[in-house]
Design an enzyme around this catalytic site. Structure first.
Site, PDB file in Angstrom:
ATOM      1  N   ASP A   1      -2.119   7.902 -52.159  1.00  0.00           N
ATOM      2  CA  ASP A   1      -1.481   8.296 -53.396  1.00  0.00           C
ATOM      3  C   ASP A   1      -1.113   9.760 -53.309  1.00  0.00           C
ATOM      4  OD1 ASP A   1      -1.181   6.171 -55.089  1.00  0.00           O
ATOM      5  OD2 ASP A   1      -3.321   6.126 -55.569  1.00  0.00           O
TER       6      ASP A   1
ATOM      7  N   ASP B   1      -7.842   3.745 -57.772  1.00  0.00           N
ATOM      8  CA  ASP B   1      -8.853   3.824 -58.827  1.00  0.00           C
ATOM      9  C   ASP B   1      -8.480   3.025 -60.072  1.00  0.00           C
ATOM     10  OD1 ASP B   1      -6.807   5.452 -59.553  1.00  0.00           O
ATOM     11  OD2 ASP B   1      -8.017   7.268 -59.815  1.00  0.00           O
TER      12      ASP B   1
END
Lengths: 580, 705
Positions: free
Chosen positions: B330, B541
């Site tokens: 990310d 996440d």
């Protein structure tokens, strides 16, 4: 060794390596179904055979059907060879009127020729009729070689295909191997051999008066000699090309009718390693990266040259005890020097040791000198070349598939050392492959060691050991090494044509060949079904000198670690005794 | 108390060593031994020689009792040393498990009767008092999935769950070792709570998401204890090879007896090889070094993960990490610092840069977003404009709303606004002004370079543009270059437009990027790579990461993430540090390298052992073989004993290496292989010659032979 000797060895290697690429390229095209130039002549024949046997050439097999086909076909061949031997007395083309071969010898010979071993417990010219030689033995020379090539091609397909369920069609691979590769080459070589004086005839043996009368061991006057004849050239050509090795005559290629001139010797030598070496290039071509093929060939060549060096040195050095008696054993213009026992004077030491190394590196087994008469160290070389699993060139097909299994093991250990799940040619090597690869290594080792162990402590085994001491042990070890690795050469001095050895060696040859084939095809099937992992900087390259060294290391180490104790009690101790 | 301490744990902590010594004897149980084929052979050999020793004591031994005794003792040591290595590796895990178990004590939980309880819309000032009336006290072990509990300040969270209501600061140090409390709240990516952690302030209503024995803590404990440890695929493959080699050596030694009997007859002298010597030879030849250390290496690999504060759900995942070809990272938080930061003020015509900075700072004083803070800081750094107290100025703060998409401040008639170009354009026009073309050009330029332009205006006048940029974390470029050398491709995942993404990708030095990434696009990308035969690793996440995490081969979920993400991943990073993925890959590789290197070492050792034992074993039959005694060992007995002792000691010597792992270097595969072949292959060839000779010298010196 003399400069002339080195030159001959060099010439042989240069010619051999020069032929690798053209023949390898040709064979790759044969197996990939591409035009090869002989299609117009042989294509109709090929299609006729498919029609005759109901083969659908486009229909591919998975590894299990392929294996069943291999085994079924070989079982039929085995039965045919056995039957022909037992019935030869009642069949035509038997001018000498030879009777049926004994059951145990027939059993041994049937397995021997079906498995591409060509161990010969019998004497050719005094045992087998022309029909048996041609229809049973010679047919198997072609078919057993083609079987090895088919299994190899199946393994190569397994390596090169991605997520596939099939590995080719056995019948097609057999047909094309025989028709496009073995037959044309054998025809060519047979004609060349006939031009050198190798016999090719259906006439019975000739009896001729001797120019110079002699006496036999009992002192009886001998005035005439029997000259054996037969369709030899056609059989010798394929026996060399197909790494079969079963001679037409008892003394194999030491016989002047089987190998008359230096040129015939050179051609027969070349034929031993030609196809196994060229198949490396075929392999590279078929997996789309010829460097891979060259790397494997390099590993084979390095080991071959190194061990050839050892045997050449040992034989040229001769027996130190003879030298110690003040006998001149140095090569000169007047004498070959070294150890000439058991060697033909027309070949000398150089061509004898080259043959010995080539025939045992490849699983050929034909001989032009008697390995049993070599110095202990010289005799160790052929034995060790076989004990490495017949992968230094090895049998046609079988040598390379054996070597590729070693490559898989080398890749496995090396792959771990670079921190990745090992891959060979983009195929992940996992538990299943390791299981099969371990089996493949284990089988010949077990057959050789256990066979020898049983023989040296059983009365049946020790009864026909004609030499004493460590040499006697070497003879038995050599016999099982030869059978357990499908080589077929012998260390004279052991009487092997008896029930004990015929059965024991027959079993060794049988399991060594077919268990390995089953495991190899299982690996082929498993690899074919895998995805192809693209190579990157983290992938271990398998075409580099480093990998060649690693591959050599694994082959040598496995062979050495398995056989050092046995070799210590045979050739090693004998050599040390000589030096004392 | 915490795992953080585990990092500083020395290799040989006395407590662990003590327990390991005890465990090495417990592991002599045949049922344990039989699991390791190589060591089982040694075990059987030890029993056999012990029997032979007893026989010799009774007066009919095949060799002097003292000799058989020495061999038997050292064979037992070999088995014990291997057990010790495994026990050491396990011990380190067990010590950590004990710490964790303390967090798992039985807690009184406050269960709420109404499972579907919702406070939405309840505006009463103290909803908690309403809840307190519904509580029934229950032991945490009686809680089941789906139960709803109330946790108040000072309480321990009884079980893993998901926050339904409330916001609270939670001390998670028992799990993560991080002492700073974290915020947990309902909804979003911070709703997962872990049993055993403690609420410090406020309260939470939690729905329990795990049954007793299945919680995160339970899984962690069983992982570190190694109780559920299954052999990993490469370990199984290696075990097969080792078993194959063991059988080959078994055949090579067993057949030596008939060979020897024949040779004695043939040579007419000497005695056949004894069973004791055969067993000694066998044990020396079979790969005991790697066989004895193999399971320790695997356990230690898991242990290193734990020390990196990563919990792997299976050993298979750790091993797969070493094989990763593609890393999906990310952008935000991994490649760039979490937030965009102001890097430049670009004024409109007729406006000084200082004026723009001043206005920008004023508008951001009350803006607590990281972007707002960075504007205040930049103005201070560049023009020394001190931060002012917004209340002291009597300014009125205009907060950001979804409708206006601007924020700002009203102060002394000034109406300063900042926002995206379109929003300010609309605002200025509404006030009767115009949006200058040169400002528009600046805005476009900034966007093209991967930055975010924020336009500042006062009433109808556009003052200029603040350039916000993603700041690539220090050292990332080097990390990516290193990964490239390892053969791992890095792909940046971002929601940015392709232009911005390309600019940042170039700056960070990643190999590729996926712009405007949606969860579906991510999933598709992973599948594409996998189709091409590559192994993909990623971190995530959020709940929307879950499908991609589940698809990836190595998926590291952040501990701060949602329950869904944690369940989809096969590893959890307790530090919630996305760059950890690189470390995870290295640990995976190290695990394989250690196995491969020790296997090579183990097999290469055999050559020297042959040179020691073969001449000794046949000394009476073929004295000529003594010429192979290149080490010049004193006597046949000392040669055999030295080889066996060396074989046992090498296991002990290599335990630290097995536990720490062979160092991984980010160089190409060929260079790595060459290096390890030299050290462990060639080294393995030479070392035993020296070692065996040394032991022989010592044995002779002390008159033991």
């Amino acid at each position: 060794m003399t400069a002339n000797g080195y030159l001959q060895l060099g010439l042989f290697l240069v010619v051999l390596l020069a032929l690798v690429k053209p023949l390898g390229w040709y064979m790759a095209r044969v197996y990939q179904g591409q035009p090869v130039g002989l299609d117009r002549a042989l294509g109709p024949l090929e299609r006729l055979m498919y029609r005759l046997f109901g083969t659908r050439p486009d229909e591919e097999m998975n590894w299990k059907s392929y294996t069943v086909a291999v085994l079924l076909f070989n079982a039929l061949g085995l039965l045919a060879v056995y039957g022909l031997q037992r019935l030869q007395g009642a069949l035509p083309l038997n001018p000498q009127g030879l009777g049926a071969v004994t059951p145990d010898s027939s059993f041994n010979t049937a397995i021997s020729f079906a498995t591409n071993t060509n161990w010969q417990g019998y004497g050719g010219e005094t045992t087998m009729s022309y029909l048996t030689q041609m229809l049973a033995l010679n047919a198997q020379n072609f078919l057993s070689a083609a079987t090895g090539m088919a299994v190899l091609v199946a393994l190569i397909r397994g390596l090169s295909r991605r997520s596939a369920s099939t590995i080719g069609n056995f019948w097609v691979d057999m047909t094309r191997s025989t028709l496009y590769i073995l037959l044309p080459l054998a025809l060519l070589l047979a004609l060349l051999l006939v031009s050198q004086g190798v016999v090719q005839s259906f006439s019975p043996a000739h009896t001729v008066p001797l120019v110079q009368a002699t006496a036999d061991a009992d002192g009886n006057q001998v005035t005439e000699q029997v000259l054996p004849l037969g369709p030899a050239a056609s059989q010798i050509a394929i026996k060399q090309l197909g790494t079969n090795g079963g001679g037409f005559f008892n003394v194999n290629s030491a016989h002047p009718f089987e190998n008359p001139t230096p040129l015939s010797n050179f051609l027969e030598l070349l034929a031993i390693l030609l196809i196994p070496a060229a198949l490396c290039y075929t392999f590279g071509k078929m997996v789309g990266d010829t460097r891979q093929g060259w790397a494997v060939l390099a590993a084979m060549t390095v080991v071959f040259v190194a061990l050839l060096g050892v045997v050449a040195w040992a034989e040229q050095a001769g027996n130190p005890r003879i030298a110690a008696l003040g006998v001149d054993t140095v090569a000169s213009d007047l004498q070959p020097g070294g150890n000439m026992e058991g060697k033909e004077t027309r070949f000398g030491i150089t061509n004898s040791v080259l043959w010995a190394a080539a025939t045992t590196a490849a699983s050929n087994g034909s001989v032009n000198s008697m390995h049993g008469s070599y110095t202990p160290l010289g005799g160790f070389v052929p034995m060790f070349l076989m004990q490495m699993g017949e992968v230094i060139f090895g049998g046609v097909g079988s040598g390379l598939y054996g070597m590729l299994i070693f490559a898989i093991i080398a890749v496995f250990i090396a792959g771990l050392m670079v921190g990745r799940t090992p891959e060979y040619l983009g195929k992940k090597i996992e538990a299943y492959e390791m299981k099969m690869a371990s089996l493949i290594i284990l089988i010949p080792c077990a057959l050789v060691l256990v066979g020898t162990a049983i023989a040296v402590v059983s009365p049946g085994g020790t009864a026909t050991i004609f030499n004493t001491g460590a040499r006697g042990f070497s003879e038995v070890l050599y016999a099982f090494t030869s059978a357990g690795n499908n080589n077929g050469s012998a260390f004279a001095g052991l009487g092997a044509n008896n029930i004990f050895y015929n059965i024991m060696l027959g079993i060794a040859m049988f399991f060594s060949r077919y268990w390995i084939i089953i495991a190899t095809l299982a690996i082929a099937g498993s690899l074919a079904s895998k995805k192809l992992v693209p190579a990157g900087p983290g992938t271990l390259p398998t075409h580099t000198p480093l990998f060649v060294v690693l591959l050599i290391g694994v082959v040598l180490l496995v062979g050495a670690l398995t056989f050092i104790p046995a070799l210590a009690l045979g050739p090693f101790v004998e050599q040390l005794q000589l030096l004392q | 108390m915490t795992l953080q301490k585990a990092q500083s744990r020395p290799l040989f902590e006395p407590q662990i060593v003590q327990r390991a010594v005890l465990d090495s004897f417990k592991k002599l149980d045949p049922r344990v031994q039989v699991r390791n084929p190589v060591m089982f052979v040694v075990f059987v050999g030890a029993i056999l020689t012990t029997g032979l020793w007893l026989q010799a004591l009774l007066g009919q031994g095949e060799a002097p009792a003292s000799f058989i005794f020495a061999i038997a003792v050292w064979l037992w040591f070999t088995v014990l040393f291997a057990n010790f290595a495994e026990a050491m590796a396990e011990g380190r895990g067990k010590a950590q498990a004990d710490t964790l178990k303390k967090a798992r004590r039985d807690i009184k939980a406050k269960r709420l009767a109404n499972r579907d309880l919702r406070l939405n819309g309840d505006t009463s000032t103290s909803p908690i008092s309403k809840l307190q009336s519904q509580i029934t006290s229950i032991s945490s072990s009686d809680l089941r999935k789906g139960d709803v509990v109330l946790v108040e300040a000072g309480d321990f969270i009884p079980m893993d769950g998901e926050v339904l209501e409330g916001v609270a600061s939670v001390d998670e140090s028992a799990i993560t070792g991080e002492s700073a409390p974290v915020i947990r709240e309902s909804g979003g990516d911070r709703s997962a709570v872990t049993g055993g952690t403690r609420v410090l302030s406020d309260w939470l209503v939690i729905r329990i998401t795990a049954n007793p024995g299945e919680t995160f803590l339970d899984r962690m404990i069983s992982m570190v204890e190694g109780a559920k440890r299954q052999k990993t695929p490469n370990e199984i493959a290696l075990n097969i090879l080792l078993a194959g080699l063991t059988i080959i050596f078994l055949l090579a030694t067993v057949t030596l007896l008939p060979f020897s009997i024949y040779s004695v007859n043939a040579a007419g002298q000497g005695t056949p090889i004894t069973v004791t010597v055969l067993v000694a030879l066998l044990v020396c030849l079979i790969p005991t070094t790697i066989g004895g250390l193999l399971s320790a290496i695997g356990i230690a690999g898991m242990d290193r993960m734990i020390q990196a504060n990563v919990i792997a759900m299976s050993g298979r995942a750790v091993e797969a990490a070493g094989d990763v070809d593609v890393l999906l990272l990310d952008k935000t938080g991994t490649i760039t610092l979490g937030n965009r930061q102001a890097t430049a003020f670009i004024p409109a015509n007729g406006v000084s840069e200082a004026n723009l900075a001043d206005a920008a700072q004023l508008s951001s004083l009350a803006d607590e977003t990281p972007e707002g803070r960075s504007i205040v800081v930049l103005a201070k750094e560049k023009y020394n404009i001190r931060e002012r107290d917004i209340h002291g100025l009597g300014a009125e703060f205009v907060p950001f709303t979804a409708q206006t998409r601007m924020s700002g401040v009203n102060l002394n008639g000034q109406q300063i606004r900042k926002g995206a170009a379109e929003s300010i354009d609309a605002y200025v026009k509404q006030q009767g002004g115009t949006f200058p073309t040169e400002v528009r050009t600046v805005v476009e330029n900034i966007a093209r370079q991967g930055g975010t332009p924020l336009v500042v205006a006062d009433c109808s006048k556009v003052l200029g543009v603040v350039q916000l940029k993603d700041i690539v974390k220090g050292g990332m470029k080097e990390r990516f270059a290193e990964l490239r050398r390892m053969g791992i491709k890095t792909v940046m995942i971002t929601g940015d437009n392709p232009l911005t993404a390309a600019a940042i990708a170039a700056e960070a030095g990643v190999d590729d990027f996926l712009a405007q990434a949606t969860p579906e696009a991510k999933l598709k990308l992973i599948r594409e790579y996998q189709q091409g035969g590559r192994l993909v690793a990623m971190t995530g996440d959020g709940t929307n990461d879950a499908p991609a995490l589940a698809q990836a081969d190595v998926a590291v979920a952040m501990n701060s993430g949602t329950q869904a993400a944690k369940e989809a991943g096969n590893m959890v990073d307790l530090d919630s540090n996305p760059t950890k993925l690189i470390e995870v890959v290295e640990i995976g590789k190290q695990l394989l390298i250690t196995r491969g290197s020790l296997t090579t070492f183990s097999i290469s050792n055999d050559i020297a052992k042959y040179f020691a034992i073969i001449p000794a074993a046949f000394a009476s039959t073929y004295p000529q073989l003594n010429q192979l005694n290149v080490m010049g060992l004193t006597s046949p007995e000392s040669a055999i004993a030295s080889a066996v002792i060396f074989n046992a000691l090498v296991i002990i010597v290599l335990i630290p290496l097995a536990l720490r792992g062979v160092r991984y270097r980010a160089v190409g595969a060929a260079a790595l292989l060459q290096r390890n072949l030299l050290i462990y292959g060639l080294g393995g060839l030479i070392v035993p010659f020296i070692g065996i000779k040394l032991i022989d010298v010592l044995l002779t010196l002390f008159g033991l032979v």
